[in-house]
Design a protein around this motif. Structure first.
Motif, short mmCIF file in Angstrom:
data_model
loop_
_atom_site.label_atom_id
_atom_site.label_comp_id
_atom_site.label_asym_id
_atom_site.label_seq_id
_atom_site.Cartn_x
_atom_site.Cartn_y
_atom_site.Cartn_z
N MET A 54 0.84 -1.19 0.00
CA MET A 54 0.00 0.00 0.00
C MET A 54 0.88 1.24 0.00
N TYR A 84 -6.14 -4.81 -6.03
CA TYR A 84 -5.60 -3.58 -5.43
C TYR A 84 -6.44 -2.36 -5.81
N ARG A 100 -9.57 -2.53 -3.78
CA ARG A 100 -9.27 -2.19 -2.39
C ARG A 100 -9.15 -0.68 -2.21
#
Length: 213
Positions: free
Chosen positions: A1, A105, A108
């Protein structure tokens, strides 16, 4: 992240903690002091201004993440079509895994930014509603206090204290005495007026024969 998404996640956790703090039951005085401090503090006002700018950047990140999810879905659909058509199966399988990872991703990040923005709206509305409830409770308490004072005043007026009743009786007797004095003065003035009227009438009768002679 990445760093900015880590900051967004920390902001989301802070919003969740703040929301829990807002909905925790508290005594009225403590809740009123807390929200008075929040609404009147200049530091909180500056922090709210900075948060508004932060949420603008989060909105930009949310739009970018939605765009990335859309593009990754298109790539995944294209990879699925090529894989079903045959040719370079192993390579396409590796590419499919890569596309699915990028999709994960992107989703997310989209959910992270979306929930952060959504929770900010909920916090703002909850804060406004709690302020309105506090104002209404304050008005109700003031009204109950005014009504209680009015009832106590009425009870005192009906029952009265011994010293207050004696004072009122003295004032009433004084006013009655003043009224009697005024009546006597009015009666005396009335008698004097009748006497003067009779004397004036007699003088007028005495003057009439003299003028005739």
């Amino acid at each position: 992240m990445t760093l900015y998404y880590t900051l967004v996640f920390m902001l989301l956790v802070a919003e969740m903690a703040l929301f829990m703090l807002l909905i925790v039951p508290m005594p009225f005085t403590i809740r009123r002091k807390l929200f008075t401090f929040i609404s009147e503090s200049p530091l909180v006002a500056k922090a709210q201004h900075g948060l508004k700018i932060t949420f603008i950047f989060i909105l930009i990140l949310f739009i970018d993440s939605v765009n990335r999810v859309y593009r990754v879905q298109q790539e995944l659909a294209l990879a699925t079509e090529n894989n079903s058509a045959g040719g370079r199966a192993a390579v396409m399988g590796h590419e499919r895994l890569e596309v699915q990872a990028r999709k994960f991703y992107s989703q997310r990040n989209m959910y992270l930014c979306g929930f952060t923005l959504f929770l900010s709206l909920i916090l703002n509305r909850t804060y406004i509603m709690i302020l309105e409830v506090l104002r209404l409770e304050e008005k109700i308490k003031q009204y109950e206090g005014t009504e209680r004072n009015t009832k106590e005043a009425e009870k005192l007026a009906v029952a009265g204290e011994p010293g207050e009743i004696a004072r009122l009786k003295r004032e009433l007797a004084r006013q009655q005495q003043d009224n009697d004095t005024l009546k006597e003065q009015a009666a005396g003035l009335s008698r004097e007026y009748h006497d003067l009227a009779e004397k004036y009438a007699q003088t007028q009768q005495d003057d009439v024969p003299k003028k005739l002679k």
